[in-house]
Design a protein around this motif. Sequence first.
Motif, short mmCIF file in Angstrom:
data_model
loop_
_atom_site.label_atom_id
_atom_site.label_comp_id
_atom_site.label_asym_id
_atom_site.label_seq_id
_atom_site.Cartn_x
_atom_site.Cartn_y
_atom_site.Cartn_z
N ASP A 137 47.56 41.01 23.05
CA ASP A 137 46.71 40.16 23.22
C ASP A 137 46.11 40.02 24.91
N LEU A 138 46.60 40.06 25.54
CA LEU A 138 46.07 39.85 26.73
C LEU A 138 45.70 40.47 27.70
N PRO A 139 44.86 40.84 28.65
CA PRO A 139 44.58 41.86 30.11
C PRO A 139 45.40 41.70 30.64
N ILE A 140 46.21 43.41 30.77
CA ILE A 140 46.94 43.33 31.88
C ILE A 140 46.52 43.49 32.96
N GLY A 141 47.45 42.28 33.69
CA GLY A 141 47.50 42.62 35.79
C GLY A 141 45.99 41.65 35.69
N ALA A 142 45.57 41.28 34.96
CA ALA A 142 44.86 39.93 35.15
C ALA A 142 45.63 38.61 35.37
N GLY A 143 46.10 38.05 35.92
CA GLY A 143 46.40 36.73 36.41
C GLY A 143 46.80 36.18 35.64
N GLY A 339 41.26 39.56 42.69
CA GLY A 339 40.48 40.18 41.52
C GLY A 339 41.23 39.02 40.04
N GLY A 340 41.10 39.43 38.78
CA GLY A 340 41.51 39.05 37.80
C GLY A 340 40.95 38.18 37.32
N CYS A 341 41.68 36.39 36.74
CA CYS A 341 40.68 36.21 35.65
C CYS A 341 40.50 34.74 37.48
N VAL A 342 39.22 34.31 36.60
CA VAL A 342 39.03 32.72 37.26
C VAL A 342 39.03 31.45 35.84
N LEU A 343 39.88 30.10 36.41
CA LEU A 343 39.91 29.18 35.72
C LEU A 343 38.86 28.20 35.85
N THR A 344 37.78 27.66 34.57
CA THR A 344 36.78 26.51 35.96
C THR A 344 36.40 25.45 34.81
N VAL A 345 36.76 24.72 34.49
CA VAL A 345 37.14 22.98 34.11
C VAL A 345 35.68 22.80 33.63
N THR A 346 36.21 22.56 31.80
CA THR A 346 34.60 22.42 31.57
C THR A 346 34.33 20.52 30.92
#
Length: 355
Positions: A137-143, A339-346
């Motif tokens: 389910d995971l994007p490959i190489g995106a963190g 690149g890859g993924c960014v986390l945002t505290v919501t």
Amino acid sequence: MEVKARAPGKIIIAGEHAVVHGSTAVAACIDLCTSVSLRFPSDSDNNDTLKLHFKDVALEFSWSVGKVKETLSHLGSPFPSTPTSCSVETIKCIAVLVEEQNIPEAKIGLASGVIAFLWLYTSILGFKPATVVVTSDLPIGAGLGSSAAFCVSLTAALLSFLDSVSLDTNHQGWLTFGESDLDLLNKWAFEGEKIIHGKPSGLDNTVSTYGNIIKFRSGKLTRIKSNMPLKMLITNTKVSRNTKALVAGVSERTLRHPDAMSSVFNAVDSISKELATVIESPTPDDLSLTEKEGKLEELIEMNQGLLQCMGVSHASIETVLRTTLKYKLASKLTGAGGGGCVLTVTANTAISNSS
Ligand SMILES: Nc1ncnc2c1ncn2[C@@H]1O[C@H](COP(=O)(O)OP(=O)(O)OP(=O)(O)O)[C@@H](O)[C@H]1O
Ligand SMILES: C[C@@](O)(CCO)CC(=O)[O-]
Ligand SMILES: [Mg+2]
């Protein structure tokens, strides 16, 4: 006989890269998984082939077991209970088996995963025909720890065939590894990660193996019990990158500026420790929750600043940061960056919506 195993990906809330250099990191698993199914042919199939199918990237590999044995026979019988590193010479031997498969140039980055597969498979089960199918389910190489989820799920499928490994009672339709076998599973998965990442800290495979939220430093994990809701948005910049190259880049910068980088790593260590304390401390009322969320956001912002110092941010990450800042939301890259993924505290938004 067929076995299916799965393992989760992760987010790193604080401490990526610095953790490779001895700092503390905090990570949590997410409910996106990689699954590995392993099937042995029946005796009547008279099959001598080891097959690997990476479904997400539409790649299939197959080797004659005789050829694999001939290439790796100098290694002797498998020692499944003793996780062993793949030597540089053996990586070269396995690379020849992978080169023969003619991976298209555009997908050549996946070769290290195939090498990790052959190392883990032959080390744990020896030279047996089988068909192994990987889906995620995971994007490959995106963190989000796709390499670790791959190594952990593959190792779990392989170890499940050992008599010495006992699987615990049913957990939502899945059997789980007992505590003592988790250590073996994690150690083997780490050996796979070493082939893919070059110099991993062990954080990703450890959180994928043990689940939940962990604090991790120098190979040691501490389980964390969160005392506050942690709501995060994950944005995938879709800019592909390679963890091995980014980790190597930080090490090179560290060689050029040892004192400055040591201060950066120390600062990250303090941030991760404080963040773990904030998450774990009691939250008696809404006021203290708001206060804790404010601290969490500030720590996330500070960690992002230090990741920029390490040289692992990217224009696409900065765009996400600017966008979320417009809404007064704190963000940081997660995983290797570049690149890859960014986390945002919501969390704050969730509170203001409900109040
Ligand atoms: N589902 C999959 N199918 C095939 N190969 C995979 C799969 N998942 C992971 N891999 C292997 O893992 C490599 C990607 O690992 P990499 O460490 O670069 O990224 P990541 O683990 O997704 O991100 P991070 O390490 O930052 O969390 C791929 O090149 C491939 O070798
Ligand atoms: C960049 C890094 O810190 C995390 C990758 O998800 C590498 C590692 O810890 O092995
Ligand atoms: Mg990885």
